[in-house]
Design a protein around this motif. Sequence first.
Motif, mmCIF file in Angstrom:
data_model
loop_
_atom_site.group_PDB
_atom_site.id
_atom_site.type_symbol
_atom_site.label_atom_id
_atom_site.label_comp_id
_atom_site.label_asym_id
_atom_site.label_seq_id
_atom_site.Cartn_x
_atom_site.Cartn_y
_atom_site.Cartn_z
ATOM 1 N N THR A 290 -7.300 -3.824 10.112
ATOM 2 C CA THR A 290 -7.768 -2.433 9.981
ATOM 3 C C THR A 290 -8.149 -1.766 11.312
ATOM 4 N N LEU B 56 -3.834 1.817 12.874
ATOM 5 C CA LEU B 56 -3.463 2.774 11.828
ATOM 6 C C LEU B 56 -2.165 2.323 11.175
ATOM 7 N N TYR B 57 -2.074 2.445 9.872
ATOM 8 C CA TYR B 57 -0.801 2.226 9.165
ATOM 9 C C TYR B 57 -0.821 3.027 7.867
ATOM 10 N N ASN B 58 0.391 3.478 7.463
ATOM 11 C CA ASN B 58 0.482 4.430 6.351
ATOM 12 C C ASN B 58 0.018 3.884 5.009
ATOM 13 N N MET C 267 -2.341 2.181 4.135
ATOM 14 C CA MET C 267 -3.793 2.329 3.926
ATOM 15 C C MET C 267 -4.091 3.662 3.237
ATOM 16 N N GLU C 268 -3.482 4.728 3.771
ATOM 17 C CA GLU C 268 -3.719 6.059 3.210
ATOM 18 C C GLU C 268 -3.086 6.150 1.806
ATOM 19 N N GLU C 269 -1.856 5.651 1.713
ATOM 20 C CA GLU C 269 -1.144 5.752 0.419
ATOM 21 C C GLU C 269 -1.932 5.059 -0.699
ATOM 22 N N TYR C 270 -2.387 3.831 -0.409
ATOM 23 C CA TYR C 270 -3.065 3.078 -1.468
ATOM 24 C C TYR C 270 -4.468 3.617 -1.737
ATOM 25 N N SER C 271 -5.202 3.963 -0.664
ATOM 26 C CA SER C 271 -6.575 4.451 -0.860
ATOM 27 C C SER C 271 -6.583 5.681 -1.739
ATOM 28 N N GLU C 272 -5.674 6.609 -1.446
ATOM 29 C CA GLU C 272 -5.628 7.841 -2.242
ATOM 30 C C GLU C 272 -5.331 7.528 -3.706
ATOM 31 N N LYS C 273 -4.397 6.619 -3.896
ATOM 32 C CA LYS C 273 -3.990 6.253 -5.258
ATOM 33 C C LYS C 273 -5.156 5.585 -6.002
ATOM 34 N N LYS D 101 -1.084 -1.614 -4.247
ATOM 35 C CA LYS D 101 -0.378 -0.385 -4.640
ATOM 36 C C LYS D 101 0.673 -0.702 -5.709
#
Length: 437
Positions: free
Chosen positions: A79, A82-84, A86-92, A316
């Motif tokens: 962590t 940065l990697y995408n 993280m954002e994709e799963y957190s939002e979901k 995810k």
Amino acid sequence: MYVIMKNKIINNRLNHIGPNFSLHYNEPIHLVKSKGMYLYDINGKKYLDAIGNINIVGHCNDHVVESIYKQASILNTNTRYLYNIMEEYSEKLLKYFPKKLSVIYFVCSGSEANDLALRMANNFTNGSEYIVIDNAYHGHTDSLINLSPYKFKSKGGQGRNSNVHILDMPDAVRGKYRFNENQWINKYINEGKELIDNVAFNKKISAFFSESILGCGGQIILPPNYLKQIFNKIKSNNGVCVSDEVQTGFGRIGKNFWAFEEQKVIPDICTVGKPMGNGHPIAAVITTREIADSFNNGMEYFNSFGGNPVSLAAGKAVLEVIENNKLQENAQKIGNYLKIKFNDLKNKFPDKICDVRGEGLFIGVDLVEKGNPDLPDSKIANFIINHSKKLGLLLSTDGPYDNVVKIKPPLIINIDEANYLIECLDKSINYYINNNI
Ligand code: PMP
């Protein structure tokens, strides 16, 4: 020949692996593969898995396996980068939570999640006292054994620490107050509130930890309004409410995605794990902005593996399979069907089964002698799981008397498999009775 080999494996295990890593069943099973609802042993025998709550979308699910493989072959790091994904799963993931719970910390196990929740609560409240429900289990670390009456009160346990306070488990069937008693729910609530006020009179409360359905307590459904009243009392004494959804989360209980929703409460911290990665070690703490900001007190939070891209890809993929296959709905549908059928069994064997309870695919069948809830019968419960194993069905037992057969299969179970499950239970109880065991 195979028996010799199996004994060798067991002996090697005893020589090399900590001896209190226990094995299921009188005759342990040597597994070689799994797929969907089924596990296969070394002799090719197939078992329907009715206890695989971790493998929530089915064993070796193709989408989960491919997502792990794909991410592991592109990038796996930590962590601090940065990697995408993280954002994709957190939002979901956050879409499944009330707005107030908006900040995630990724970790690797349910125990790690609860231990972190504990640190956050201590930091936020400066409190020293903890409230838990009797027979609760919150994890295997030193700090959590002390918050788990299921462990500290039983064999090998060191008893209750003076800063841990236990609410009676509101068990409608075998508890101090029972469903047929006037005001039984209010009695638990009022005594609980009194205990909390007494604790807060002299000392500061840090946290109240609760499972919204108590798994190790024997699949105990909390009575309506119970958590709401207890949460209010904790909050009025400036404590933090932690909902442990490690067993019950991710749609298992059918009607709701999380069990705390059944009780119409919103915790300050929610911990999740077990099924989150369908067997891949991923877990999380989800909390409020206020608690997260107070935890950000200058000390870095770093976790080598928590939140790594491969784990997030697994998480995810699990949500995608649950959504695309409407598994929460299936949990409700098959869960309701199973409960009706287990109640038929209860009517058929009123001397043996005194209660069937649960939500969705998180069910308990309570075994007793002479139909008497005060005579919990671990002998028949143990027989049922070992006999069912012979018939190709995997079940487990739990509860303070180890007399509750637990049913918590992957959410992909279908009607035929549910019928097989009922048939095995029916046959096992019949066998027990007919052979005077
Ligand atoms: N909380 C609950 C309610 C659990 O059932 C468990 C595991 N059985 C834990 C926490 C601990 O999770 P883990 O084994 O992943 O550390």
